[in-house]
Scaffold this active site. Structure first.
Site, PDB file in Angstrom:
ATOM      1  NE  ARG A 296      12.979  16.521 -13.030  1.00 47.69           N
ATOM      2  CZ  ARG A 296      11.916  17.302 -13.980  1.00 47.69           C
ATOM      3  NH1 ARG A 296      11.265  18.067 -13.492  1.00 47.69           N
ATOM      4  NH2 ARG A 296      11.872  16.890 -15.163  1.00 47.69           N
TER       5      ARG A 296
ATOM      6  CG  HIS B   7      11.523  24.386  -7.104  1.00 44.96           C
ATOM      7  ND1 HIS B   7      11.713  23.045  -7.745  1.00 44.96           N
ATOM      8  CD2 HIS B   7      12.913  24.818  -7.136  1.00 44.96           C
ATOM      9  CE1 HIS B   7      12.426  23.084  -8.850  1.00 44.96           C
ATOM     10  NE2 HIS B   7      13.107  24.500  -8.189  1.00 44.96           N
TER      11      HIS B   7
ATOM     12  CG  HIS C 280      11.244  17.956  -2.371  1.00 44.53           C
ATOM     13  ND1 HIS C 280      10.352  17.898  -3.279  1.00 44.53           N
ATOM     14  CD2 HIS C 280      12.194  16.710  -2.376  1.00 44.53           C
ATOM     15  CE1 HIS C 280      10.951  16.431  -3.392  1.00 44.53           C
ATOM     16  NE2 HIS C 280      11.507  16.067  -2.789  1.00 44.53           N
TER      17      HIS C 280
ATOM     18  CE1 TYR D  54       7.549  15.866  -7.678  1.00 38.76           C
ATOM     19  CE2 TYR D  54       6.379  16.716  -6.282  1.00 38.76           C
ATOM     20  CZ  TYR D  54       7.407  17.212  -7.612  1.00 38.76           C
ATOM     21  OH  TYR D  54       7.122  18.145  -8.152  1.00 38.76           O
TER      22      TYR D  54
ATOM     23  CE  LYS E  39       6.268  20.205  -2.140  1.00 42.33           C
ATOM     24  NZ  LYS E  39       8.098  21.046  -2.884  1.00 42.33           N
TER      25      LYS E  39
ATOM     26  CD  GLU F 193      -2.813  -1.441   2.738  1.00 41.00           C
ATOM     27  OE1 GLU F 193      -3.680  -1.894   2.620  1.00 41.00           O
ATOM     28  OE2 GLU F 193      -2.268   0.218   3.396  1.00 41.00           O
TER      29      GLU F 193
ATOM     30  CG  ASP G 234      16.014  25.006 -10.878  1.00 42.22           C
ATOM     31  OD1 ASP G 234      15.159  23.685 -10.627  1.00 42.22           O
ATOM     32  OD2 ASP G 234      14.777  25.549 -10.583  1.00 42.22           O
TER      33      ASP G 234
HETATM   34  C1  LIG Z   1       5.052  22.081  -9.674  1.00 37.30           C
HETATM   35  C2  LIG Z   1       4.869  22.043 -10.906  1.00 37.30           C
HETATM   36  C3  LIG Z   1       4.802  22.799 -12.492  1.00 37.30           C
HETATM   37  N1  LIG Z   1       4.577  22.469 -13.119  1.00 37.30           N
HETATM   38  C4  LIG Z   1       4.588  22.635 -14.749  1.00 37.30           C
HETATM   39  C5  LIG Z   1       4.675  24.457 -14.164  1.00 37.30           C
HETATM   40  C6  LIG Z   1       6.237  23.699 -15.937  1.00 37.30           C
HETATM   41  O1  LIG Z   1       5.748  24.730 -16.979  1.00 37.30           O
HETATM   42  C7  LIG Z   1       6.264  22.579 -15.443  1.00 37.30           C
HETATM   43  C8  LIG Z   1       7.151  21.869 -14.963  1.00 37.30           C
HETATM   44  O2  LIG Z   1       7.550  23.023 -14.176  1.00 37.30           O
HETATM   45  P1  LIG Z   1       9.102  22.804 -13.099  1.00 37.30           P
HETATM   46  O3  LIG Z   1      10.306  22.915 -13.727  1.00 37.30           O
HETATM   47  O4  LIG Z   1       9.455  23.984 -11.978  1.00 37.30           O
HETATM   48  O5  LIG Z   1       8.922  21.637 -12.295  1.00 37.30           O
HETATM   49  P2  LIG Z   1      10.159  21.184 -10.960  1.00 37.30           P
HETATM   50  O6  LIG Z   1      11.436  21.504 -11.351  1.00 37.30           O
HETATM   51  O7  LIG Z   1      10.389  19.283 -11.249  1.00 37.30           O
HETATM   52  O8  LIG Z   1       9.585  21.509  -9.394  1.00 37.30           O
HETATM   53  C9  LIG Z   1       9.322  20.934  -8.728  1.00 37.30           C
HETATM   54  O9  LIG Z   1      10.305  20.195  -8.145  1.00 37.30           O
HETATM   55  C10 LIG Z   1      10.429  20.873  -7.018  1.00 37.30           C
HETATM   56  C11 LIG Z   1      11.309  18.424  -6.712  1.00 37.30           C
HETATM   57  C12 LIG Z   1       9.188  19.937  -6.431  1.00 37.30           C
HETATM   58  O10 LIG Z   1       9.944  19.957  -4.969  1.00 37.30           O
HETATM   59  C13 LIG Z   1       8.126  21.390  -6.392  1.00 37.30           C
HETATM   60  O11 LIG Z   1       7.171  20.141  -6.279  1.00 37.30           O
HETATM   61  C14 LIG Z   1       8.522  21.569  -8.071  1.00 37.30           C
HETATM   62  O12 LIG Z   1       8.970  23.061  -8.467  1.00 37.30           O
HETATM   63  O13 LIG Z   1       4.973  21.576 -15.376  1.00 37.30           O
HETATM   64  C15 LIG Z   1       2.673  22.792 -12.888  1.00 37.30           C
HETATM   65  O14 LIG Z   1       1.806  22.459 -14.138  1.00 37.30           O
HETATM   66  N2  LIG Z   1       2.218  21.743 -11.835  1.00 37.30           N
HETATM   67  C16 LIG Z   1       2.844  21.996 -10.866  1.00 37.30           C
HETATM   68  O15 LIG Z   1       2.141  21.807  -9.529  1.00 37.30           O
END
Ligand SMILES: Cc1cn([C@H]2C[C@H](O)[C@@H](COP(=O)(O)OP(=O)(O)O[C@H]3O[C@H](C)C(=O)[C@H](O)[C@H]3O)O2)c(=O)[nH]c1=O
Length: 182
Positions: A58, A61, A118, A131, A71, A28, A169
């Site tokens: 990544r 954030h 995170h 997550y 999360k 589970e 980033d």
């Molecule tokens: C986070 C998120 C992003 N998006 C869209 C926005 C961007 O166009 C695309 C990629 O987003 P981003 O580059 O921010 O994705 P990550 O770099 O993986 O961001 C995550 O990275 C770390 C590990 C985290 O814990 C966060 O949850 C989150 O910020 O997805 C969405 O539509 N919904 C969402 O909840």
């Protein structure tokens, strides 16, 4: 007890009970009653999933209040180094970095409460990370800390030459300059 304390309040490692047999395994991944019995009452309303290749970092954030997210992080495929940084200014563990390997093999999960930044690095050839979040995405409330902040000195276990990171980033602020309302 499936939850393992980390020494940082609210940050818990979840180790599910795995049922193995000749076919494979079953567990589970999330059971609200099990979490509630452990005093974890977060109600998850959004699931995120990302796929990354080796060397990707990544993060780090978080979302600022009132859109802060708890999360519950797990790996569907591969191995990551998951990293949580305590951003809670009044906490005795403010600025503390917690790292843990999450993988298909160890089936561990990390519960990250509000007030933590995170991020993760991908240690395997590829990794699919899922997550659960207890608050919806709110782009305007996003905050972050740059991965190579000198004060945090996080060892992402990836040689610098192999790091793959988004332009966004690379523009994140240092820990001490990060926007923080926790
Ligand atoms: C986070 C998120 C992003 N998006 C869209 C926005 C961007 O166009 C695309 C990629 O987003 P981003 O580059 O921010 O994705 P990550 O770099 O993986 O961001 C995550 O990275 C770390 C590990 C985290 O814990 C966060 O949850 C989150 O910020 O997805 C969405 O539509 N919904 C969402 O909840």
């Amino acid at each position: 007890m499936p939850f393992v304390p980390t020494g940082l309040e609210g940050l818990l490692v979840f180790e599910p009970r795995v049922f193995e047999d000749a076919r494979g395994y079953f567990f589970e991944a999330y059971n609200q009653s099990v979490f509630n019995q452990a005093g974890v009452h977060d109600r998850f309303i959004q699931d995120n999933q990302s796929y990354s290749t080796y060397g990707v970092i990544r993060g780090l954030h978080y979302q600022l209040q009132p859109h802060a997210q708890c999360k519950l992080v797990r790996v569907l495929e591969g191995t990551i180094l998951d990293v949580a940084v305590d951003m809670r200014k009044n906490a005795a563990t403010y600025g503390t970095v917690f790292t843990i390997e999450l993988s298909t093999a160890n089936k561990k999960q990390l519960l990250i409460p509000h007030g933590f930044a995170h991020g993760f690095s991908v240690l395997s050839q590829a990794a699919t990370v899922l997550y659960k979040c207890d608050a919806l995405y709110n782009k305007e409330s996003e905050g972050g800390v740059i991965y190579n902040d000198p004060d945090l000195a996080i060892d992402w276990k990836i040689p610098e030459k192999d790091v793959i990171i988004s332009d966004k980033d690379l523009l994140l602020p240092s820990f001490k300059n990060a926007i923080n309302n926790f």
